[in-house]
Write a protein that holds these residues in place. Structure first.
Motif, PDB file in Angstrom:
ATOM      1  N   ARG A  73      17.168   7.954  -3.693  1.00 33.23           N
ATOM      2  CA  ARG A  73      17.209   6.928  -2.633  1.00 33.23           C
ATOM      3  C   ARG A  73      16.687   7.478  -1.315  1.00 33.23           C
ATOM      4  NH1 ARG A  73      20.178   5.658   1.764  1.00 33.23           N
ATOM      5  NH2 ARG A  73      20.240   3.455   2.368  1.00 33.23           N
ATOM      6  N   GLY A  74      17.032   8.733  -1.027  1.00 37.27           N
ATOM      7  CA  GLY A  74      16.578   9.330   0.225  1.00 37.27           C
ATOM      8  C   GLY A  74      15.061   9.426   0.282  1.00 37.27           C
ATOM      9  N   GLU A  75      14.433   9.768  -0.849  1.00 35.97           N
ATOM     10  CA  GLU A  75      12.961   9.881  -0.857  1.00 35.97           C
ATOM     11  C   GLU A  75      12.331   8.501  -0.704  1.00 35.97           C
ATOM     12  OE1 GLU A  75      11.141  13.054  -1.911  1.00 35.97           O
ATOM     13  OE2 GLU A  75      12.253  13.660  -3.708  1.00 35.97           O
ATOM     14  N   LEU A  76      12.930   7.491  -1.347  1.00 39.10           N
ATOM     15  CA  LEU A  76      12.416   6.125  -1.193  1.00 39.10           C
ATOM     16  C   LEU A  76      12.513   5.700   0.273  1.00 39.10           C
ATOM     17  CD1 LEU A  76      11.531   3.309  -2.213  1.00 39.10           C
ATOM     18  CD2 LEU A  76      13.933   2.855  -2.774  1.00 39.10           C
ATOM     19  N   ASP A 112       0.806  -1.224   0.000  1.00 40.14           N
ATOM     20  CA  ASP A 112       0.000   0.000   0.000  1.00 40.14           C
ATOM     21  C   ASP A 112       0.844   1.282   0.000  1.00 40.14           C
ATOM     22  OD1 ASP A 112      -2.412   1.164  -0.179  1.00 40.14           O
ATOM     23  OD2 ASP A 112      -2.904   1.071   1.960  1.00 40.14           O
ATOM     24  N   LEU A 113       1.887   1.286  -0.831  1.00 39.76           N
ATOM     25  CA  LEU A 113       2.776   2.456  -0.883  1.00 39.76           C
ATOM     26  C   LEU A 113       2.813   3.101  -2.264  1.00 39.76           C
ATOM     27  CD1 LEU A 113       5.752   0.940   1.144  1.00 39.76           C
ATOM     28  CD2 LEU A 113       4.207   2.748   1.919  1.00 39.76           C
ATOM     29  N   LEU A 114       1.956   2.637  -3.180  1.00 39.54           N
ATOM     30  CA  LEU A 114       2.059   3.133  -4.561  1.00 39.54           C
ATOM     31  C   LEU A 114       1.808   4.643  -4.654  1.00 39.54           C
ATOM     32  CD1 LEU A 114       2.622   2.430  -7.499  1.00 39.54           C
ATOM     33  CD2 LEU A 114       0.179   2.002  -7.805  1.00 39.54           C
ATOM     34  N   ASP A 115       0.800   5.131  -3.934  1.00 38.23           N
ATOM     35  CA  ASP A 115       0.487   6.571  -4.027  1.00 38.23           C
ATOM     36  C   ASP A 115       1.664   7.410  -3.530  1.00 38.23           C
ATOM     37  OD1 ASP A 115      -1.929   5.921  -5.016  1.00 38.23           O
ATOM     38  OD2 ASP A 115      -3.051   6.306  -3.159  1.00 38.23           O
ATOM     39  N   GLN A 116       2.251   6.973  -2.410  1.00 34.51           N
ATOM     40  CA  GLN A 116       3.377   7.736  -1.855  1.00 34.51           C
ATOM     41  C   GLN A 116       4.572   7.728  -2.813  1.00 34.51           C
ATOM     42  OE1 GLN A 116       1.362   5.588  -0.346  1.00 34.51           O
ATOM     43  NE2 GLN A 116       1.578   5.581   1.867  1.00 34.51           N
ATOM     44  N   LEU A 117       4.816   6.599  -3.458  1.00 33.24           N
ATOM     45  CA  LEU A 117       5.944   6.525  -4.403  1.00 33.24           C
ATOM     46  C   LEU A 117       5.662   7.361  -5.635  1.00 33.24           C
ATOM     47  CD1 LEU A 117       6.692   2.708  -4.130  1.00 33.24           C
ATOM     48  CD2 LEU A 117       8.132   4.574  -3.293  1.00 33.24           C
ATOM     49  N   SER A 118       4.412   7.301  -6.118  1.00 31.79           N
ATOM     50  CA  SER A 118       4.048   8.054  -7.322  1.00 31.79           C
ATOM     51  C   SER A 118       4.178   9.555  -7.086  1.00 31.79           C
ATOM     52  CB  SER A 118       2.588   7.769  -7.728  1.00 31.79           C
ATOM     53  OG  SER A 118       2.415   6.402  -7.916  1.00 31.79           O
ATOM     54  N   ALA A 119       3.996   9.972  -5.835  1.00 32.94           N
ATOM     55  CA  ALA A 119       4.074  11.411  -5.537  1.00 32.94           C
ATOM     56  C   ALA A 119       5.499  11.928  -5.667  1.00 32.94           C
ATOM     57  CB  ALA A 119       3.550  11.667  -4.126  1.00 32.94           C
ATOM     58  N   VAL A 120       6.487  11.060  -5.576  1.00 29.55           N
ATOM     59  CA  VAL A 120       7.878  11.539  -5.620  1.00 29.55           C
ATOM     60  C   VAL A 120       8.704  11.005  -6.795  1.00 29.55           C
ATOM     61  CG1 VAL A 120       8.203  12.203  -3.204  1.00 29.55           C
ATOM     62  CG2 VAL A 120       8.468   9.816  -3.824  1.00 29.55           C
ATOM     63  N   THR A 133       9.204  13.902  -9.589  1.00 30.48           N
ATOM     64  CA  THR A 133       7.907  14.352 -10.088  1.00 30.48           C
ATOM     65  C   THR A 133       7.731  15.857  -9.869  1.00 30.48           C
ATOM     66  OG1 THR A 133       6.976  12.214  -9.587  1.00 30.48           O
ATOM     67  CG2 THR A 133       5.421  14.001  -9.782  1.00 30.48           C
ATOM     68  N   ALA A 134       8.197  16.363  -8.733  1.00 28.17           N
ATOM     69  CA  ALA A 134       8.024  17.794  -8.429  1.00 28.17           C
ATOM     70  C   ALA A 134       8.700  18.640  -9.511  1.00 28.17           C
ATOM     71  CB  ALA A 134       8.616  18.103  -7.062  1.00 28.17           C
ATOM     72  N   GLU A 151       9.334  17.656 -12.602  1.00 27.27           N
ATOM     73  CA  GLU A 151       8.605  17.430 -13.858  1.00 27.27           C
ATOM     74  C   GLU A 151       7.389  18.358 -13.920  1.00 27.27           C
ATOM     75  OE1 GLU A 151       7.806  13.283 -15.892  1.00 27.27           O
ATOM     76  OE2 GLU A 151       6.100  13.816 -14.640  1.00 27.27           O
ATOM     77  N   GLU A 152       6.699  18.516 -12.795  1.00 26.64           N
ATOM     78  CA  GLU A 152       5.506  19.370 -12.776  1.00 26.64           C
ATOM     79  C   GLU A 152       5.859  20.830 -13.054  1.00 26.64           C
ATOM     80  OE1 GLU A 152       3.846  18.300  -8.991  1.00 26.64           O
ATOM     81  OE2 GLU A 152       2.882  16.496  -9.826  1.00 26.64           O
ATOM     82  N   ARG A 153       7.107  21.214 -12.788  1.00 23.28           N
ATOM     83  CA  ARG A 153       7.547  22.595 -13.074  1.00 23.28           C
ATOM     84  C   ARG A 153       8.167  22.712 -14.466  1.00 23.28           C
ATOM     85  NH1 ARG A 153       9.435  22.269  -7.568  1.00 23.28           N
ATOM     86  NH2 ARG A 153      11.611  22.008  -8.188  1.00 23.28           N
ATOM     87  N   GLY A 154       8.115  21.631 -15.254  1.00 24.59           N
ATOM     88  CA  GLY A 154       8.667  21.665 -16.608  1.00 24.59           C
ATOM     89  C   GLY A 154      10.166  21.452 -16.656  1.00 24.59           C
ATOM     90  N   GLN A 155      10.743  21.073 -15.503  1.00 24.59           N
ATOM     91  CA  GLN A 155      12.192  20.818 -15.449  1.00 24.59           C
ATOM     92  C   GLN A 155      12.429  19.318 -15.300  1.00 24.59           C
ATOM     93  OE1 GLN A 155      12.939  22.896 -11.765  1.00 24.59           O
ATOM     94  NE2 GLN A 155      13.989  24.543 -12.856  1.00 24.59           N
ATOM     95  N   ALA A 156      13.712  18.955 -15.213  1.00 26.46           N
ATOM     96  CA  ALA A 156      14.036  17.574 -14.861  1.00 26.46           C
ATOM     97  C   ALA A 156      15.139  17.608 -13.806  1.00 26.46           C
ATOM     98  CB  ALA A 156      14.519  16.799 -16.077  1.00 26.46           C
ATOM     99  N   LEU A 157      14.946  16.857 -12.734  1.00 27.98           N
ATOM    100  CA  LEU A 157      16.043  16.619 -11.798  1.00 27.98           C
ATOM    101  C   LEU A 157      16.694  15.335 -12.302  1.00 27.98           C
ATOM    102  CD1 LEU A 157      17.511  17.478  -9.183  1.00 27.98           C
ATOM    103  CD2 LEU A 157      16.035  15.856  -7.961  1.00 27.98           C
TER     104      LEU A 157
END
Ligand SMILES: Cc1cc2nc3c(=O)[nH]c(=O)nc-3n(C[C@H](O)[C@H](O)[C@H](O)COP(=O)(O)OP(=O)(O)OC[C@H]3O[C@@H](n4cnc5c(N)ncnc54)[C@H](O)[C@@H]3O)c2cc1C
Length: 425
Positions: free
Chosen positions: A102-105, A57-65, A221-222, A224-230
């Motif tokens: 890795r830190g976000e995961l 039950d972690l898909l939403d949290q992973l998709s957010a980042v 994802t954050a 990407e939403e701003r039109g950039q890429a990390l």
């Protein structure tokens, strides 16, 4: 059943979540570092492991980042495309592949452990110093402060699982003659750089060969939403033959000029790797090392998991993915078997040889082998790829790795779930 998990990395946290989901909540995680620090750079979690995290039950949290990576290409060092394939759901898997910091995961896993098990069950600043199995089958473990070496606590458990990474204290106690990890002479430089999206925007590319390569993919994802890429990038270079391994420290900073000098030619119309290196705020250096597969992980009330059990070269996104699979299988066996000893035996029976095959394949460059073939056969480049290597040969290399690492599409999509729950829970 009381379980002591040694190590609060990806494997340890995944095990804690798997045990709780299976109905076992007398679980404590002991982490050597003073806090659960969200360290590292990019990491890939493959569909076989995302299936497990989804079932936790972690898909939403992973998709957010994380970025659900959509396509992958191999290029030669001259920038000629050798292979391309869709990834994750774009390839037909029922689960995505995530490229993620890795830190976000670790943050997603740690927060879930705190929510589901309780923050008081995660003991940072507890470095395992020694442990022993008792004649009554229990295990005791002693923890010290990593800096001062002062004893901070002692715990008793029915099962102790060493999830303490490539320098595992648990492994060293079980195999005292093993010695240090094995370096393959390749140094790995890693960084993240904010840049414009490249190719599809959710692409991963691998350029070069085993002698010198760059692996590049976006991880946020954050952004990407701003039109950039990390953009996470990894640049590897064969610098020596072992021994003489540089420090294995994930926070070791490299000299930017040295990396730039080595990768100045890695500038292509589809991606300017040299510019990513130049624009990175900090570059980390780490040697590519692993250990020989072990003859056993079955020590009654003590076992190993993740990098402690099977450290591997970072090829094909399998370091974290295999640790997550280990965690799910061990939790399942603890529910299904009549005793802890038989569960540990069944866990090692399923996972030890499977992961040894991945370690060995990664030593031979795993799926990256196709680039070495092209480099050998056409060192100055090619007019037509099929004169150098056939599509069939390339397909076989890609398929073989999926089979070894356990993520063939049809098999993964259709195999039964690993989820189980104690009848009394
Ligand atoms: C700080 C750090 C940064 C990393 N960065 C990356 C990266 O950027 N990209 C990548 O692909 N891989 C990275 N890795 C490795 C990657 O996380 C693992 O290969 C993979 O996820 C398998 O996870 P694991 O939990 O088995 O091992 P690890 O992730 O190594 O976790 C092991 C944990 O055990 C703890 N530990 C060690 N000894 C003891 C002890 N005696 N007592 C208690 N706890 C102990 C460690 O502090 C660590 O938290 C990193 C690992 C670490 C520790």
């Amino acid at each position: 059943m009381k379980v002591v998990i040694v190590g609060g990395g990806i494997g340890g946290m995944s095990l804690a979540l798997s045990l709780v989901a299976a109905g076992m909540d007398d679980v404590d995680v002991y982490e050597s570092a003073p806090g659960i620090r969200e360290l590292g750079v990019g990491i890939n979690v493959m569909p076989h492991a995302i299936r497990e995290l989804t079932e936790l039950d972690l898909l939403d949290q992973l998709s957010a980042v994380g970025i659900p990576t959509a396509d992958f290409s191999y290029f030669s060092r001259l920038g000629q495309r050798i292979w391309e394939e869709p990834l994750g759901m774009a390839a037909g898997y029922r689960w995505p592949q995530f490229s993620i910091h890795r830190g976000e995961l670790l943050g997603v896993l740690h927060r879930a452990v705190v929510d589901r098990l309780g923050g008081h069950r995660v003991h940072a600043g507890h470095h395992l110093s020694r442990f022993e199995q008792q004649p009554d089958h229990g295990v005791w473990a002693e923890f010290v402060d990593r800096e001062t070496k002062a004893v901070v606590s002692r715990a008793e458990a029915d099962l102790l699982v060493g999830c303490d990474g490539i320098h595992s204290v648990v492994r060293r106690a079980l195999f005292p003659a093993e010695g240090p990890p094995k370096w393959n002479g390749v140094v790995m430089w890693r960084g993240v750089t904010i840049a414009r999206p490249f190719l599809s925007g959710r692409s991963m590319v691998n350029i070069g060969s085993s002698r010198q390569r760059a692996v590049v993919y976006p991880i946020s994802t954050a952004h990407e939403e701003r039109g950039q890429a990390l953009i996470n990038w990894v640049a590897t270079l064969k610098v020596a033959s072992a021994p003489g391994m540089p420090a294995q420290d994930w926070t070791q900073v490299a000299r930017q000029e040295e990396v730039l000098a080595a990768f100045a030619s890695f500038s292509f119309d589809f991606l300017d790797v040299a510019a990513l290196i130049r624009d990175a705020e900090v570059i980390y250096q780490y040697p590519i090392a692993d250990r020989d597969p072990l003859v056993s992980w079955d020590f009654g009330r003590v076992t190993l998991l993740g990098d402690a059990a099977h450290p591997m070269h970072p090829v094909g996104g399998n370091g974290a993915s295999q640790a997550i699979l280990d965690a799910r299988v061990l939790a399942r066996e603890l529910v299904l078997r009549g005793s802890i000893e038989s569960a540990v035996g069944a866990y090692e029976g399923e996972r030890r040889r499977a992961t040894a095959a991945v370690v060995e394949s990664n030593r031979r460059a795993g799926p990256h082998r196709c680039q070495d073939l092209v480099e050998e056969r056409a060192p100055d480049g090619f007019e037509r790829l099929d004169e150098v290597v056939s599509q069939q040969e390339l397909q076989e290399i890609a398929d073989e790795y999926k089979q070894i690492a356990g993520f063939e599409i049809g098999k993964l999509n259709n195999r039964p779930s690993l989820s189980v729950r104690l009848a009394t829970a």
